[in-house]
Design a protein around this motif. Sequence first.
Motif, PDB file in Angstrom:
ATOM      1  N   VAL A 218      -7.244  18.804  31.724  1.00  0.00           N
ATOM      2  CA  VAL A 218      -8.264  19.819  31.970  1.00  0.00           C
ATOM      3  C   VAL A 218      -9.471  19.650  31.048  1.00  0.00           C
ATOM      4  CG1 VAL A 218      -8.744  22.298  31.889  1.00  0.00           C
ATOM      5  CG2 VAL A 218      -6.641  21.476  32.946  1.00  0.00           C
ATOM      6  N   GLY A 219      -9.248  19.422  29.772  1.00  0.00           N
ATOM      7  CA  GLY A 219     -10.351  19.322  28.826  1.00  0.00           C
ATOM      8  C   GLY A 219     -10.878  17.919  28.609  1.00  0.00           C
ATOM      9  N   ILE A 220     -10.334  16.945  29.319  1.00  0.00           N
ATOM     10  CA  ILE A 220     -10.743  15.553  29.116  1.00  0.00           C
ATOM     11  C   ILE A 220     -11.890  15.212  30.065  1.00  0.00           C
ATOM     12  CG2 ILE A 220     -10.019  13.142  29.254  1.00  0.00           C
ATOM     13  CD1 ILE A 220      -7.200  14.075  28.449  1.00  0.00           C
ATOM     14  N   VAL A 221     -13.059  14.958  29.478  1.00  0.00           N
ATOM     15  CA  VAL A 221     -14.231  14.617  30.270  1.00  0.00           C
ATOM     16  C   VAL A 221     -14.697  13.195  29.954  1.00  0.00           C
ATOM     17  CG1 VAL A 221     -16.647  15.212  30.757  1.00  0.00           C
ATOM     18  CG2 VAL A 221     -14.953  17.025  30.391  1.00  0.00           C
ATOM     19  N   THR A 222     -14.763  12.878  28.670  1.00  0.00           N
ATOM     20  CA  THR A 222     -15.266  11.569  28.238  1.00  0.00           C
ATOM     21  C   THR A 222     -14.122  10.668  27.774  1.00  0.00           C
ATOM     22  OG1 THR A 222     -15.545  12.247  25.936  1.00  0.00           O
ATOM     23  CG2 THR A 222     -17.419  12.643  27.439  1.00  0.00           C
ATOM     24  N   PHE A 223     -14.451   9.398  27.574  1.00  0.00           N
ATOM     25  CA  PHE A 223     -13.451   8.488  27.002  1.00  0.00           C
ATOM     26  C   PHE A 223     -13.071   8.943  25.604  1.00  0.00           C
ATOM     27  CE2 PHE A 223     -15.135   5.797  30.359  1.00  0.00           C
ATOM     28  CZ  PHE A 223     -13.985   5.227  30.864  1.00  0.00           C
ATOM     29  N   GLY A 224     -14.029   9.486  24.861  1.00  0.00           N
ATOM     30  CA  GLY A 224     -13.735  10.015  23.525  1.00  0.00           C
ATOM     31  C   GLY A 224     -12.678  11.096  23.579  1.00  0.00           C
ATOM     32  N   ASP A 225     -12.796  12.014  24.544  1.00  0.00           N
ATOM     33  CA  ASP A 225     -11.781  13.065  24.730  1.00  0.00           C
ATOM     34  C   ASP A 225     -10.423  12.441  25.036  1.00  0.00           C
ATOM     35  OD1 ASP A 225     -13.858  14.974  24.556  1.00  0.00           O
ATOM     36  OD2 ASP A 225     -14.058  15.122  26.732  1.00  0.00           O
ATOM     37  N   PHE A 226     -10.449  11.433  25.899  1.00  0.00           N
ATOM     38  CA  PHE A 226      -9.218  10.746  26.300  1.00  0.00           C
ATOM     39  C   PHE A 226      -8.575  10.053  25.105  1.00  0.00           C
ATOM     40  CE2 PHE A 226      -7.161   7.005  28.441  1.00  0.00           C
ATOM     41  CZ  PHE A 226      -6.148   7.721  29.068  1.00  0.00           C
ATOM     42  N   TYR A 227      -9.391   9.339  24.314  1.00  0.00           N
ATOM     43  CA  TYR A 227      -8.874   8.680  23.111  1.00  0.00           C
ATOM     44  C   TYR A 227      -8.224   9.703  22.178  1.00  0.00           C
ATOM     45  CZ  TYR A 227     -12.032   4.732  24.278  1.00  0.00           C
ATOM     46  OH  TYR A 227     -12.694   3.703  24.889  1.00  0.00           O
ATOM     47  N   ASN A 228      -8.929  10.804  21.934  1.00  0.00           N
ATOM     48  CA  ASN A 228      -8.411  11.825  21.013  1.00  0.00           C
ATOM     49  C   ASN A 228      -7.105  12.413  21.514  1.00  0.00           C
ATOM     50  OD1 ASN A 228     -10.566  11.482  19.252  1.00  0.00           O
ATOM     51  ND2 ASN A 228     -11.781  13.086  20.223  1.00  0.00           N
ATOM     52  N   TYR A 229      -7.011  12.623  22.810  1.00  0.00           N
ATOM     53  CA  TYR A 229      -5.771  13.143  23.408  1.00  0.00           C
ATOM     54  C   TYR A 229      -4.608  12.185  23.157  1.00  0.00           C
ATOM     55  CZ  TYR A 229      -2.259  13.890  27.022  1.00  0.00           C
ATOM     56  OH  TYR A 229      -1.065  14.050  27.672  1.00  0.00           O
ATOM     57  N   VAL A 230      -4.803  10.912  23.486  1.00  0.00           N
ATOM     58  CA  VAL A 230      -3.723   9.927  23.322  1.00  0.00           C
ATOM     59  C   VAL A 230      -3.381   9.761  21.840  1.00  0.00           C
ATOM     60  CG1 VAL A 230      -3.029   7.526  23.676  1.00  0.00           C
ATOM     61  CG2 VAL A 230      -4.295   8.729  25.472  1.00  0.00           C
ATOM     62  N   ILE A 231      -4.390   9.672  20.985  1.00  0.00           N
ATOM     63  CA  ILE A 231      -4.150   9.515  19.542  1.00  0.00           C
ATOM     64  C   ILE A 231      -3.333  10.689  19.013  1.00  0.00           C
ATOM     65  CG2 ILE A 231      -5.287   9.549  17.281  1.00  0.00           C
ATOM     66  CD1 ILE A 231      -7.582   7.887  18.681  1.00  0.00           C
ATOM     67  N   SER A 232      -3.675  11.917  19.398  1.00  0.00           N
ATOM     68  CA  SER A 232      -2.928  13.083  18.907  1.00  0.00           C
ATOM     69  C   SER A 232      -1.488  13.061  19.398  1.00  0.00           C
ATOM     70  CB  SER A 232      -3.625  14.389  19.308  1.00  0.00           C
ATOM     71  OG  SER A 232      -3.571  14.590  20.701  1.00  0.00           O
ATOM     72  N   LYS A 233      -1.270  12.660  20.654  1.00  0.00           N
ATOM     73  CA  LYS A 233       0.095  12.592  21.185  1.00  0.00           C
ATOM     74  C   LYS A 233       0.921  11.498  20.490  1.00  0.00           C
ATOM     75  CE  LYS A 233       0.237  15.608  24.587  1.00  0.00           C
ATOM     76  NZ  LYS A 233       1.264  16.639  24.685  1.00  0.00           N
ATOM     77  N   VAL A 234       0.298  10.366  20.215  1.00  0.00           N
ATOM     78  CA  VAL A 234       0.989   9.258  19.533  1.00  0.00           C
ATOM     79  C   VAL A 234       1.338   9.685  18.107  1.00  0.00           C
ATOM     80  CG1 VAL A 234       0.728   6.915  18.611  1.00  0.00           C
ATOM     81  CG2 VAL A 234       0.029   7.425  20.961  1.00  0.00           C
ATOM     82  N   GLU A 235       0.420  10.367  17.427  1.00  0.00           N
ATOM     83  CA  GLU A 235       0.681  10.823  16.058  1.00  0.00           C
ATOM     84  C   GLU A 235       1.846  11.801  16.024  1.00  0.00           C
ATOM     85  OE1 GLU A 235      -3.122  12.311  14.805  1.00  0.00           O
ATOM     86  OE2 GLU A 235      -3.804  10.303  14.168  1.00  0.00           O
ATOM     87  N   VAL A 236       1.893  12.736  16.965  1.00  0.00           N
ATOM     88  CA  VAL A 236       2.986  13.701  17.038  1.00  0.00           C
ATOM     89  C   VAL A 236       4.309  12.983  17.294  1.00  0.00           C
ATOM     90  CG1 VAL A 236       3.971  15.578  18.446  1.00  0.00           C
ATOM     91  CG2 VAL A 236       1.572  15.670  17.735  1.00  0.00           C
ATOM     92  N   LYS A 237       4.279  12.009  18.200  1.00  0.00           N
ATOM     93  CA  LYS A 237       5.472  11.250  18.537  1.00  0.00           C
ATOM     94  C   LYS A 237       5.974  10.465  17.317  1.00  0.00           C
ATOM     95  CE  LYS A 237       6.985   7.563  21.540  1.00  0.00           C
ATOM     96  NZ  LYS A 237       6.552   6.245  21.198  1.00  0.00           N
ATOM     97  N   GLU A 238       5.050   9.876  16.562  1.00  0.00           N
ATOM     98  CA  GLU A 238       5.440   9.080  15.393  1.00  0.00           C
ATOM     99  C   GLU A 238       6.007   9.967  14.274  1.00  0.00           C
ATOM    100  OE1 GLU A 238       1.997   6.718  14.437  1.00  0.00           O
ATOM    101  OE2 GLU A 238       2.490   5.219  15.963  1.00  0.00           O
ATOM    102  N   LEU A 239       5.570  11.210  14.208  1.00  0.00           N
ATOM    103  CA  LEU A 239       6.071  12.134  13.179  1.00  0.00           C
ATOM    104  C   LEU A 239       7.448  12.661  13.515  1.00  0.00           C
ATOM    105  CD1 LEU A 239       2.850  14.193  12.353  1.00  0.00           C
ATOM    106  CD2 LEU A 239       3.930  12.423  10.945  1.00  0.00           C
ATOM    107  N   ALA A 240       7.801  12.666  14.789  1.00  0.00           N
ATOM    108  CA  ALA A 240       9.085  13.227  15.239  1.00  0.00           C
ATOM    109  C   ALA A 240      10.260  12.381  14.798  1.00  0.00           C
ATOM    110  CB  ALA A 240       9.092  13.368  16.751  1.00  0.00           C
TER     111      ALA A 240
END
Length: 85
Positions: free
Chosen positions: A63-85
């Motif tokens: 819903v909030g992803i408009v630009t590639f920057g938004d997309f990058y930030n989304y994936v980076i945040s999900k990967v960081e959460v996954k790596e912390l788990a």
Amino acid sequence: MNSSEIIEKINGFLVEEFEVEAEKITPDANLKSTLELDSLDYIDLVVVIESNFGFKVKPEDFVGIVTFGDFYNYVISKVEVKELA
């Protein structure tokens, strides 16, 4: 995996899967129009993300992803959460 490695990996599969020129992929570019995404392409994008990064994507996440920057930030945040788990 650091942010630049994630972005490089994302750009690699976007160029390959969506046949877009790498030069067109910039943080400020519109994701949907640059990749010429329709509803089926979004499904392909979700599958590629899940297989490359190992986390589940929910439709509402886009819903909030408009630009590639938004997309990058989304994936980076999900990967960081996954790596912390």
